[in-house]
Design an enzyme around this catalytic site. Structure first.
Site, mmCIF file in Angstrom:
data_model
loop_
_atom_site.group_PDB
_atom_site.id
_atom_site.type_symbol
_atom_site.label_atom_id
_atom_site.label_comp_id
_atom_site.label_asym_id
_atom_site.label_seq_id
_atom_site.Cartn_x
_atom_site.Cartn_y
_atom_site.Cartn_z
ATOM 1 N N HIS A 219 0.865 -1.182 0.000
ATOM 2 C CA HIS A 219 0.000 0.000 0.000
ATOM 3 C C HIS A 219 0.895 1.223 0.000
ATOM 4 C CE1 HIS A 219 -3.119 2.855 0.853
ATOM 5 N NE2 HIS A 219 -4.008 1.908 0.691
ATOM 6 N N HIS A 329 0.683 -5.042 2.183
ATOM 7 C CA HIS A 329 -0.738 -4.827 2.488
ATOM 8 C C HIS A 329 -1.625 -6.003 2.104
ATOM 9 C CE1 HIS A 329 -4.269 -2.445 3.263
ATOM 10 N NE2 HIS A 329 -4.694 -2.538 2.007
HETATM 11 C C1 LIG Z 1 -5.459 -1.947 7.360
HETATM 12 C C2 LIG Z 1 -6.198 -2.643 6.252
HETATM 13 C C3 LIG Z 1 -7.121 -1.946 5.492
HETATM 14 C C4 LIG Z 1 -7.815 -2.579 4.449
HETATM 15 N N1 LIG Z 1 -8.764 -1.869 3.775
HETATM 16 C C5 LIG Z 1 -9.514 -2.521 2.841
HETATM 17 C C6 LIG Z 1 -10.618 -1.874 2.216
HETATM 18 O O1 LIG Z 1 -10.921 -0.722 2.495
HETATM 19 N N2 LIG Z 1 -11.325 -2.580 1.303
HETATM 20 C C7 LIG Z 1 -11.048 -3.878 0.965
HETATM 21 O O2 LIG Z 1 -11.737 -4.468 0.133
HETATM 22 N N3 LIG Z 1 -10.020 -4.500 1.557
HETATM 23 C C8 LIG Z 1 -9.261 -3.878 2.491
HETATM 24 N N4 LIG Z 1 -8.235 -4.543 3.103
HETATM 25 C C9 LIG Z 1 -8.000 -5.959 2.756
HETATM 26 C C10 LIG Z 1 -9.093 -6.815 3.368
HETATM 27 O O3 LIG Z 1 -9.399 -6.336 4.659
HETATM 28 C C11 LIG Z 1 -8.678 -8.278 3.470
HETATM 29 O O4 LIG Z 1 -8.089 -8.719 2.286
HETATM 30 C C12 LIG Z 1 -9.880 -9.158 3.761
HETATM 31 O O5 LIG Z 1 -10.597 -8.646 4.843
HETATM 32 C C13 LIG Z 1 -9.426 -10.575 4.046
HETATM 33 O O6 LIG Z 1 -10.519 -11.306 4.546
HETATM 34 P P1 LIG Z 1 -10.341 -12.832 4.876
HETATM 35 O O7 LIG Z 1 -11.642 -13.305 5.409
HETATM 36 O O8 LIG Z 1 -9.775 -13.546 3.727
HETATM 37 O O9 LIG Z 1 -9.203 -12.871 6.020
HETATM 38 P P2 LIG Z 1 -9.081 -12.070 7.393
HETATM 39 O O10 LIG Z 1 -10.103 -11.044 7.541
HETATM 40 O O11 LIG Z 1 -7.672 -11.655 7.544
HETATM 41 O O12 LIG Z 1 -9.386 -13.213 8.472
HETATM 42 C C14 LIG Z 1 -8.455 -14.239 8.726
HETATM 43 C C15 LIG Z 1 -8.922 -15.033 9.920
HETATM 44 O O13 LIG Z 1 -8.138 -16.219 10.034
HETATM 45 C C16 LIG Z 1 -7.742 -16.383 11.394
HETATM 46 N N5 LIG Z 1 -6.534 -17.201 11.418
HETATM 47 C C17 LIG Z 1 -5.336 -16.977 10.829
HETATM 48 N N6 LIG Z 1 -4.488 -17.989 11.093
HETATM 49 C C18 LIG Z 1 -5.172 -18.874 11.864
HETATM 50 C C19 LIG Z 1 -4.839 -20.102 12.469
HETATM 51 N N7 LIG Z 1 -3.628 -20.680 12.347
HETATM 52 N N8 LIG Z 1 -5.771 -20.733 13.200
HETATM 53 C C20 LIG Z 1 -7.012 -20.192 13.370
HETATM 54 N N9 LIG Z 1 -7.386 -19.024 12.816
HETATM 55 C C21 LIG Z 1 -6.477 -18.379 12.071
HETATM 56 C C22 LIG Z 1 -7.554 -14.963 11.882
HETATM 57 O O14 LIG Z 1 -7.547 -14.923 13.270
HETATM 58 C C23 LIG Z 1 -8.780 -14.299 11.244
HETATM 59 O O15 LIG Z 1 -9.931 -14.581 11.994
HETATM 60 C C24 LIG Z 1 -7.539 -3.932 4.142
HETATM 61 C C25 LIG Z 1 -6.599 -4.632 4.888
HETATM 62 C C26 LIG Z 1 -5.938 -4.004 5.948
HETATM 63 C C27 LIG Z 1 -4.947 -4.786 6.746
#
Ligand SMILES: Cc1cc2nc3c(=O)[nH]c(=O)nc-3n(C[C@H](O)[C@H](O)[C@H](O)COP(=O)(O)OP(=O)(O)OC[C@H]3O[C@@H](n4cnc5c(N)ncnc54)[C@H](O)[C@@H]3O)c2cc1C
Length: 520
Positions: A219, A329
């Protein structure tokens, strides 16, 4: 595995048909999803809007977006977002109309946001609340998945470690990895501490293929203050008109891209890196985000979370130049899946940031990832139901892990810090063969040191995370070495041009560190 947007959306779908256990390393509120600020991109204005969203997604991905995946994302997105609103997510609106903003490389204002700059927290809150009342969904918080159990080529169970280091093995008809990204692999990252790539590493260890691991999005604008975490300064700030200025006060983006501050993220991030380089190696110059000229928006009201964080450090958007620098990011790559979340292993599915459908190609379009979690979380759940695998009982014995000594835990932290610094230096925004090879050498030393510690005791969350980060780094380094061109987020000083003849393909990282290039 995971309670972010992808895992929760899948859980809701699956619970209509059976029992679901959502395992998450910390509380349900700790995920990349929770920290998402800017918003969720969605084309809710009909077919023309959907077609433009598709084109924007494809253009941002620099030639290798999987068109079918992007089509699924943009056309199913409006249904998934409407559903989410019905389930209780409150996006910002005025007079009954949803408010929309614009971010980099979007041709239209189509980003919905919540509480100004706290979109992810609202999506997470509403999905958790909806899932919690469902009788067939159970949550195992503060519980880490530490292993996938394979029998006859199929994933049949997972190994868990709770916060007191008690192990457990749970059989499952199917397992979804929705464990998010791996920003913690780098020393500078916007990601929270849970983002250590565990899901990707476990899948690879079990034999699943990874794809596009060389594409890490940096980012452009994380806060750059000494001793302060790399707090994200959302792209929406530039969407609302923020300028970037170098240490001479010049707006410099016109030298890099016609879309200026709203150019694709990789272009902006590299421009900031170049403007921030001093005359001698190691010397750096400040780059700033400037909103002082913006008069028509109440910046406190529009960006309450960002304003509050900046205020803690004596900064104000309407008054001050805000120092920024890029930070790791979002991982475009991940566990290779088809469009229904199926990995190369039977019984194992992946969705969200941990997965790679090819939807982002070489560079993700801003705000497409929350949408990806909704769309592909639902799709993966549907595939799990369609495949309808029987429950198989794991008969391999469960080993009770010994905890590490205090000294061992300290060594783990040192290995992690070294790996993070080395990945930033050698596999960051500007790469080349010699530095990538240096990075690989350091990663392999780190892996060997961690393996020695693991012989003494495995009951350590940080050791498991360190091993995951090291495995993910290994895949990034090999994939980055194999892609001898520059494309999207992957820039090689020694191959600065895009090479469509050899590399208009996805990279696939498999057994014995082989990287193949495939057309999808
Ligand atoms: C600061 C920031 C701002 C962002 N802003 C935006 C935005 O405005 N718009 C957008 O579209 N995207 C944005 N993103 C990207 C987006 O938030 C993520 O790509 C998306 O939310 C990922 O969702 P997910 O469900 O794949 O994983 P995550 O939301 O990361 O969830 C992962 C889960 O897995 C769990 N986990 C990990 N390892 C283990 C393990 N070994 N055992 C058990 N549980 C585990 C974690 O605890 C968590 O609950 C942003 C990201 C960040 C960091």
């Amino acid at each position: 595995m995971g309670a972010g947007v992808a895992g929760l959306r899948a859980a809701v779908e699956l619970a209509r048909h059976g029992d679901v256990l959502v395992v998450t390393k910390e509380s349900v509120a700790e995920s990349n999803t929770h920290y998402a600020q800017g918003g969720i991109a969605v084309a809710m204005e009909g077919q023309v809007d959907v077609a433009l969203h598709l084109e924007d997604t494809i253009n941002a991905g620099d030639g290798i977006v999987c068109r079918a995946a992007a089509q699924a994302l943009v056309s199913e997105g409006p249904i998934r977002v409407a559903e989410l609103i019905e389930w209780g997510a409150a996006f910002d609106s005025e007079g009954g109309e949803l408010l929309r903003t614009r971010e980099g490389a979007h041709s239209l204002a189509r980003i919905l946001h919540a509480n100004g700059d706290a979109t992810g927290a609202e999506i997470s809150r509403s999905l958790v609340a909806f899932a919690r009342v469902h009788k067939r969904i159970q949550f195992a918080e503060w519980t880490m998945v530490t292993g996938l159990v394979v029998a006859d080529g199929r994933i049949i169970a997972v190994d868990l470690l709770d916060s007191d280091n008690n192990p457990n093995r749970i059989s499952a008809r199917s397992v979804l990895i929705a464990a998010g990204g791996a920003g913690q692999v780098y020393s500078d990252t916007t990601n929270p501490s849970v983002a250590t790539g565990d899901g990707i590493a476990l899948a690879a260890q079990a034999g699943a293929e990874l794809a596009d691991m060389e594409f890490y999005q940096f980012h452009p604008t994380a806060l750059s203050l000494p001793g302060v975490p790399r707090f994200l300064l959302s792209e929406a700030l530039r969407g609302e008109g923020a300028y970037l200025r170098n240490d001479r006060g010049e707006r410099f983006m016109e030298r890099y891209h016609p879309m200026l501050e709203l150019a694709p993220r990789d272009v902006v991030a590299r421009a900031i890196t170049r403007e921030g380089m001093g005359a001698t190696p190691g010397e750096s110059r400040l780059v700033h985000l400037d909103m002082r000229h913006i008069r028509n928006i109440d910046l406190h009201h529009r960006f309450p979370g960002i304003s509050a964080f900046l205020a803690q450090h004596g900064l104000e958007l309407s008054r001050d130049l805000i120092p920024v620098r890029p930070a790791a990011h979002y991982l475009m790559g991940g566990i290779k899946t088809d469009l229904a979340g199926r990995t190369s292993l039977v019984g194992l599915y992946a969705a969200g940031e941990a997965a790679c459908t090819g939807v982002h190609g070489a560079n993700r379009l801003a705000s497409n990832s929350l949408l990806e979690g909704l769309v592909f979380g639902a799709r993966a759940a549907q595939a799990m139901l369609t495949d309808n695998l029987p429950l198989a009982v794991a008969d391999a014995p469960l080993q009770v892990p010994r905890p590490l000594t205090e000294h061992g835990e300290q060594r783990v932290e040192e290995y992690i810090a070294d790996l993070q610094a080395s990945m930033w230096a050698y596999a960051g925004l500007l790469r080349q063969e010699s530095t990538l090879r240096d990075g690989l050498r350091e990663q392999e030393d780190c892996a060997a040191g961690l393996a020695r510690l693991a012989e003494r005791g495995r009951g350590s969350r940080r050791l498991a995370e360190a091993q995951a980060m090291s495995r993910v780094a290994h895949a990034i380094l090999h994939s980055a070495l194999a892609r001898q061109e520059s494309r999207g987020a992957h820039f090689r000083n020694d191959f600065p041009q895009r090479d469509d003849e050899r590399f208009l393909n996805h990279s696939v990282f498999g057994r014995e560190d082989h990287v193949l290039f495939e057309k999808w």
